[in-house]
Motif scaffolding. Structure first.
Motif, PDB file in Angstrom:
ATOM      1  N   GLY A   1       0.739  -1.177  -0.042  1.00 43.55           N
ATOM      2  CA  GLY A   1       0.017   0.046  -0.089  1.00 43.55           C
ATOM      3  C   GLY A   1       0.759   1.197   0.029  1.00 43.55           C
ATOM      4  N   GLY A   2       0.699   2.027  -1.159  1.00 40.85           N
ATOM      5  CA  GLY A   2       1.323   3.312  -1.024  1.00 40.85           C
ATOM      6  C   GLY A   2       2.611   3.192  -1.908  1.00 40.85           C
ATOM      7  N   ASP A   3       3.013   2.025  -2.393  1.00 46.32           N
ATOM      8  CA  ASP A   3       4.225   1.753  -3.132  1.00 46.32           C
ATOM      9  C   ASP A   3       3.876   1.760  -4.614  1.00 46.32           C
ATOM     10  OD1 ASP A   3       5.615   1.299  -0.781  1.00 46.32           O
ATOM     11  OD2 ASP A   3       5.526  -0.986  -1.038  1.00 46.32           O
TER      12      ASP A   3
ATOM     13  N   ASN B   1       7.220   5.859   1.532  1.00 48.29           N
ATOM     14  CA  ASN B   1       7.882   6.806   2.034  1.00 48.29           C
ATOM     15  C   ASN B   1       8.605   7.623   1.418  1.00 48.29           C
ATOM     16  OD1 ASN B   1      10.071   5.020   1.393  1.00 48.29           O
ATOM     17  ND2 ASN B   1      10.692   4.573   3.651  1.00 48.29           N
ATOM     18  N   ARG B   2       8.921   7.615   0.197  1.00 46.17           N
ATOM     19  CA  ARG B   2       9.480   8.399  -1.034  1.00 46.17           C
ATOM     20  C   ARG B   2       8.684   9.370  -1.539  1.00 46.17           C
ATOM     21  NH1 ARG B   2      12.751   5.309  -4.962  1.00 46.17           N
ATOM     22  NH2 ARG B   2      13.491   7.157  -5.589  1.00 46.17           N
TER      23      ARG B   2
ATOM     24  N   ARG C   1      -0.420  13.338  -3.038  1.00 48.76           N
ATOM     25  CA  ARG C   1       0.830  12.631  -2.892  1.00 48.76           C
ATOM     26  C   ARG C   1       1.567  12.658  -4.406  1.00 48.76           C
ATOM     27  NH1 ARG C   1      -3.837  10.437  -1.137  1.00 48.76           N
ATOM     28  NH2 ARG C   1      -3.854   9.474   1.037  1.00 48.76           N
ATOM     29  N   VAL C   2       2.587  13.012  -4.501  1.00 48.75           N
ATOM     30  CA  VAL C   2       3.289  13.400  -5.784  1.00 48.75           C
ATOM     31  C   VAL C   2       4.169  12.269  -5.951  1.00 48.75           C
ATOM     32  CG1 VAL C   2       4.738  14.800  -7.222  1.00 48.75           C
ATOM     33  CG2 VAL C   2       3.463  16.006  -5.354  1.00 48.75           C
ATOM     34  N   ILE C   3       3.691  11.236  -7.055  1.00 50.17           N
ATOM     35  CA  ILE C   3       4.487  10.166  -7.376  1.00 50.17           C
ATOM     36  C   ILE C   3       5.546  10.472  -8.317  1.00 50.17           C
ATOM     37  CG2 ILE C   3       4.129   7.856  -8.384  1.00 50.17           C
ATOM     38  CD1 ILE C   3       1.359   8.026  -7.430  1.00 50.17           C
ATOM     39  N   ALA C   4       5.274  11.258  -9.377  1.00 49.69           N
ATOM     40  CA  ALA C   4       6.084  11.688 -10.383  1.00 49.69           C
ATOM     41  C   ALA C   4       5.746  13.098 -10.837  1.00 49.69           C
ATOM     42  CB  ALA C   4       6.119  10.744 -11.543  1.00 49.69           C
ATOM     43  N   GLY C   5       6.916  13.826 -11.415  1.00 49.73           N
ATOM     44  CA  GLY C   5       6.720  15.164 -11.960  1.00 49.73           C
ATOM     45  C   GLY C   5       6.765  16.336 -10.545  1.00 49.73           C
ATOM     46  N   GLU C   6       6.426  17.383 -10.757  1.00 49.85           N
ATOM     47  CA  GLU C   6       6.573  18.580 -10.029  1.00 49.85           C
ATOM     48  C   GLU C   6       5.316  19.361  -9.785  1.00 49.85           C
ATOM     49  OE1 GLU C   6       6.729  22.811  -9.067  1.00 49.85           O
ATOM     50  OE2 GLU C   6       6.657  21.948 -11.086  1.00 49.85           O
ATOM     51  N   ILE C   7       5.073  19.464  -8.455  1.00 46.61           N
ATOM     52  CA  ILE C   7       3.484  20.161  -7.927  1.00 46.61           C
ATOM     53  C   ILE C   7       4.197  21.368  -6.952  1.00 46.61           C
ATOM     54  CG2 ILE C   7       1.539  19.943  -6.985  1.00 46.61           C
ATOM     55  CD1 ILE C   7       1.356  18.560  -9.549  1.00 46.61           C
ATOM     56  N   ALA C   8       3.840  22.501  -7.314  1.00 46.69           N
ATOM     57  CA  ALA C   8       4.100  23.663  -6.548  1.00 46.69           C
ATOM     58  C   ALA C   8       5.679  23.528  -6.178  1.00 46.69           C
ATOM     59  CB  ALA C   8       3.029  23.583  -5.257  1.00 46.69           C
TER      60      ALA C   8
ATOM     61  N   HIS D   1       7.618  21.127  -5.664  1.00 49.76           N
ATOM     62  CA  HIS D   1       7.866  19.715  -5.055  1.00 49.76           C
ATOM     63  C   HIS D   1       8.128  18.640  -5.896  1.00 49.76           C
ATOM     64  CE1 HIS D   1       7.722  21.533  -0.909  1.00 49.76           C
ATOM     65  NE2 HIS D   1       6.630  22.389  -1.443  1.00 49.76           N
ATOM     66  N   GLN D   2       9.195  17.832  -5.937  1.00 44.21           N
ATOM     67  CA  GLN D   2       9.450  17.000  -7.046  1.00 44.21           C
ATOM     68  C   GLN D   2       9.181  15.391  -6.358  1.00 44.21           C
ATOM     69  OE1 GLN D   2      10.435  17.888 -10.190  1.00 44.21           O
ATOM     70  NE2 GLN D   2      10.167  15.896 -10.908  1.00 44.21           N
ATOM     71  N   GLY D   3       8.221  14.787  -7.332  1.00 42.77           N
ATOM     72  CA  GLY D   3       8.070  13.243  -6.855  1.00 42.77           C
ATOM     73  C   GLY D   3       9.321  12.594  -7.472  1.00 42.77           C
ATOM     74  N   PRO D   4       9.340  11.233  -6.938  1.00 42.22           N
ATOM     75  CA  PRO D   4      10.596  10.525  -6.998  1.00 42.22           C
ATOM     76  C   PRO D   4      10.656   9.705  -8.305  1.00 42.22           C
ATOM     77  CG  PRO D   4       8.907   9.170  -5.427  1.00 42.22           C
ATOM     78  CD  PRO D   4       8.568  10.657  -5.917  1.00 42.22           C
ATOM     79  N   GLY D   5       9.495   9.629  -9.130  1.00 41.04           N
ATOM     80  CA  GLY D   5       9.675   8.759 -10.383  1.00 41.04           C
ATOM     81  C   GLY D   5      10.513   9.441 -11.220  1.00 41.04           C
ATOM     82  N   SER D   6      11.403   8.742 -11.907  1.00 38.41           N
ATOM     83  CA  SER D   6      12.107   9.028 -12.966  1.00 38.41           C
ATOM     84  C   SER D   6      11.509   8.895 -14.472  1.00 38.41           C
ATOM     85  CB  SER D   6      13.506   8.437 -13.033  1.00 38.41           C
ATOM     86  OG  SER D   6      14.308   8.929 -14.244  1.00 38.41           O
ATOM     87  N   THR D   7      11.363   9.781 -15.273  1.00 37.18           N
ATOM     88  CA  THR D   7      10.407   9.741 -16.640  1.00 37.18           C
ATOM     89  C   THR D   7      11.211  10.244 -17.867  1.00 37.18           C
ATOM     90  OG1 THR D   7       9.685  11.796 -16.443  1.00 37.18           O
ATOM     91  CG2 THR D   7       8.457  10.484 -15.110  1.00 37.18           C
ATOM     92  N   TYR D   8      10.884   9.613 -18.989  1.00 38.75           N
ATOM     93  CA  TYR D   8      11.429   9.842 -19.976  1.00 38.75           C
ATOM     94  C   TYR D   8      10.864  11.107 -20.828  1.00 38.75           C
ATOM     95  CZ  TYR D   8      14.411   5.761 -20.430  1.00 38.75           C
ATOM     96  OH  TYR D   8      15.168   4.549 -20.378  1.00 38.75           O
TER      97      TYR D   8
END
Length: 317
Positions: free
Chosen positions: A111-113, A166-167, A181-188, A190-197
């Motif tokens: 859950g949350g991963d 937790n990341r 909850r920011v999984i990828a990309g940037e909101i306001a 703050h950067q999420g941990p996902g690396s994207t092409y």
């Protein structure tokens, strides 16, 4: 619907109120996701059914997996299968899924991963509930998203990202009524941990009953809002939206959402909000392959049949 939460939301970084010149995005369509079955028979809702792929670019497919409360012996997964030309992003909200791929990547997704697999040039993988969950049964709920790869990256080396809960970047709305909850990309900022092409943003948002959120959104991105649970409104014109519906939004600076009070299905409005910079390239897809031309898809099938997309590990063969 726990995923990742916090005891004191007001201790989180706040999303500022929009500037007076910010333009709220209008809603261009609201569609209902039909139900179906995936893999060995687990229930899904097809979130993008009936929506033009050009409007979703760079996303090409999304399923809400469950929500289902399995009895002992009922949990199901998928058999080994191939992919080429895109990425699979599996976000678990409730329950556990185990993932293995032919390149040695994988692990448990709780859950949350988020499990982020870049299929690239080609890979085989399997997704299945762990044996203890099969025996005990239990709640299973998540999202799987397919993200297209640009032409120059379609044959990239396959890779795997294990993004534990937790990341994930956690943010609060200005008044504390929404958890983002920011999984990828940037909101306001703050950067999420996902690396994207390709530049994209993926978020899971909980809006408390009666609360509203003005979410800043990259003007270059498209915007898609899918309702995981609950009911509320979306867009500049406050269009009603409920569980299992997808809203596509037009151009603007912010995404406006609010949660209805007293919904019998869920105390909060749960949203999966995503968007990205369109790739604007031809899409040819068939089954597990997403390429630019039909001949590339046929080549992918040929390569799979010839064993060039990897081998099932010996312990599973």
């Amino acid at each position: 619907m726990p995923a990742v939460t916090v005891e004191n939301i007001l201790a989180l970084p706040r999303i500022p109120l929009p500037d007076a010149t910010a333009v709220p995005r209008p809603v261009t369509s609201v569609t209902a996701a039909p139900s179906g079955f995936e893999g060995e028979g687990f229930p899904v809702r097809r979130a993008f059914a009936g929506i033009d792929l050009q409007s979703l670019d760079p996303f090409i497919h999304m399923d809400q997996m469950g929500e289902v409360d399995y009895a002992p012996g009922e949990p199901k997964g998928t058999p080994w299968h191939p992919h080429r030309g895109f990425e699979t992003v599996t976000y678990m909200i409730d329950g556990i899924m185990e993932h293995k791929d032919s390149g040695g990547g994988g692990g448990s997704i709780g859950g949350g991963d988020t499990q982020w697999m870049t299929a690239g040039a080609g890979i085989l993988h399997i997704e299945a509930p762990p044996e203890q969950l099969v025996q005990s049964g239990g709640l299973f709920h998540g999202v799987q998203l397919w993200v297209n790869l640009p032409r120059d990256n379609k044959m990239a080396l396959p890779k795997y990202q294990d993004i534990t809960g937790n990341r994930v970047a956690l943010l609060s709305s200005n008044d504390g009524g929404s958890l983002v909850r920011v999984i990828a990309g940037e909101i306001a900022g703050h950067q999420g941990p996902g690396s994207t092409y390709t530049p994209i943003a993926l978020t899971h948002i909980t809006v408390a009953p009666g609360a509203a959120l003005s979410l800043p959104w990259n003007p270059e991105f498209n915007a898609v809002v899918y309702v995981l649970a609950g009911a509320g409104t979306v867009g500049a014109d406050r269009r009603p939206i409920r569980m299992g519906q997808t809203a596509l939004l037009g151009r603007g600076d912010t995404i406006e959402v609010s949660a209805t009070r007293g919904d019998s299905r869920s105390e909060s409005l749960e949203l999966f909000v995503l968007g990205g910079k369109p790739i604007r390239e031809p899409v040819a897809m068939a089954g597990p392959f997403v390429m630019n031309t039909r001949s590339e898809v046929l080549q992918a099938f040929e390569d799979f049949q010839a064993g060039r997309l990897g081998s099932i590990p010996a312990e599973y063969a």
